[in-house]
Design an enzyme around this catalytic site. Structure first.
Site, PDB file in Angstrom:
ATOM      1  N   HIS A  20       0.827  -1.211   0.000  1.00 14.08           N
ATOM      2  CA  HIS A  20       0.000   0.000   0.000  1.00 14.08           C
ATOM      3  C   HIS A  20       0.865   1.268   0.000  1.00 14.08           C
ATOM      4  O   HIS A  20       0.376   2.346  -0.305  1.00 14.08           O
ATOM      5  CB  HIS A  20      -0.893  -0.020   1.241  1.00 14.08           C
ATOM      6  CG  HIS A  20      -2.301   0.429   1.009  1.00 14.08           C
ATOM      7  ND1 HIS A  20      -2.951   0.372  -0.208  1.00 14.08           N
ATOM      8  CD2 HIS A  20      -3.213   0.951   1.874  1.00 14.08           C
ATOM      9  CE1 HIS A  20      -4.183   0.824  -0.078  1.00 14.08           C
ATOM     10  NE2 HIS A  20      -4.370   1.189   1.168  1.00 14.08           N
ATOM     11  N   ASP A  91      -0.940   2.215  -5.478  1.00 14.64           N
ATOM     12  CA  ASP A  91      -0.902   0.763  -5.662  1.00 14.64           C
ATOM     13  C   ASP A  91      -2.194   0.310  -6.332  1.00 14.64           C
ATOM     14  O   ASP A  91      -3.238   0.914  -6.139  1.00 14.64           O
ATOM     15  CB  ASP A  91      -0.719   0.064  -4.309  1.00 14.64           C
ATOM     16  CG  ASP A  91      -1.832   0.369  -3.323  1.00 14.64           C
ATOM     17  OD1 ASP A  91      -2.587  -0.559  -2.991  1.00 14.64           O
ATOM     18  OD2 ASP A  91      -1.966   1.523  -2.887  1.00 14.64           O
ATOM     19  N   ASN A 112      -9.361   3.290  -1.503  1.00 15.94           N
ATOM     20  CA  ASN A 112      -9.841   4.311  -0.571  1.00 15.94           C
ATOM     21  C   ASN A 112      -9.105   5.647  -0.684  1.00 15.94           C
ATOM     22  O   ASN A 112      -9.711   6.703  -0.499  1.00 15.94           O
ATOM     23  CB  ASN A 112      -9.789   3.789   0.863  1.00 15.94           C
ATOM     24  CG  ASN A 112     -10.821   2.716   1.105  1.00 15.94           C
ATOM     25  OD1 ASN A 112     -11.876   2.697   0.475  1.00 15.94           O
ATOM     26  ND2 ASN A 112     -10.525   1.801   2.011  1.00 15.94           N
TER      27      ASN A 112
END
Length: 186
Positions: A20, A91, A112
């Protein structure tokens, strides 16, 4: 001419070198290559590097991934950088490791960090460099996967992929999105 290059990730040692955090990893390597140092500033770690008469303003948001839009919006306004000169490095589970894709705009695709940027900006008209991290995880274990380090067999590939990401972001700032996509998106 100024460009805002945003590497997405999460702050804190527990997130360092996780899938991430590839956005942070790319900007850390660019700063290292250019001899630049990040300073903890408003909502982000910030530094600048020069490349071919352009100023690349690099930020690593300190807001955590899910509030990345807050940092991006603040720095866009503070530096007076138009959305056309913004590139977000993120990512991407939908792309296999080794795949890098520059896109001029697009959906958050469930990410998100991108969702929050889209909410804050009110649009998705910003360029993003999607760094493929693969999707080799059991059903329901997506969060564990993205917050885990790259596997030992994946790690040898990372330096070349990070260097190619740096080439792509420099290309974005010099020849633009479309020509960079033609040259690098395979």
């Amino acid at each position: 001419m100024k460009y805002l290059i945003v590497g997405l990730g999460n702050i804190g040692p527990e997130y360092a070198d996780t899938r991430h955090n590839i956005g942070f990893m790319v900007l850390d390597e660019l700063a290292r290559q250019e001899g630049a140092r990040f300073q903890n500033s408003r909502l982000a770690y910030y530094t600048e590097v020069s490349f071919k008469s352009r100023t690349l303003c690099l930020i690593k948001p300190t807001t955590y991934m899910n509030l990345s839009g807050k940092a991006l919006s603040y720095w866009m306004k503070d530096l007076k950088i138009p959305v056309g000169n913004v590139l977000v490095i993120v990512d991407d589970l939908a792309l296999p490791l080794g795949t890098l894709r520059l896109k001029p705009k697009g959906s958050a695709a469930g990410h998100n960090g991108l969702k929050n940027i889209e909410e804050v900006l009110g649009n998705n008209n910003y360029a993003r460099l999607r760094f493929g991290i693969g999707d080799n995880y059991p059903k329901g274990r997506q969060v564990d996967f993205v917050l885990s380090p790259f596997d030992k067999d994946e790690q040898p590939e990372l330096p070349a992929l990070i260097d190619r990401s740096i080439e792509m972001l420099k290309s974005f700032a010099t020849i633009g999105t479309e020509l960079t996509m033609t040259r690098y998106n395979k």
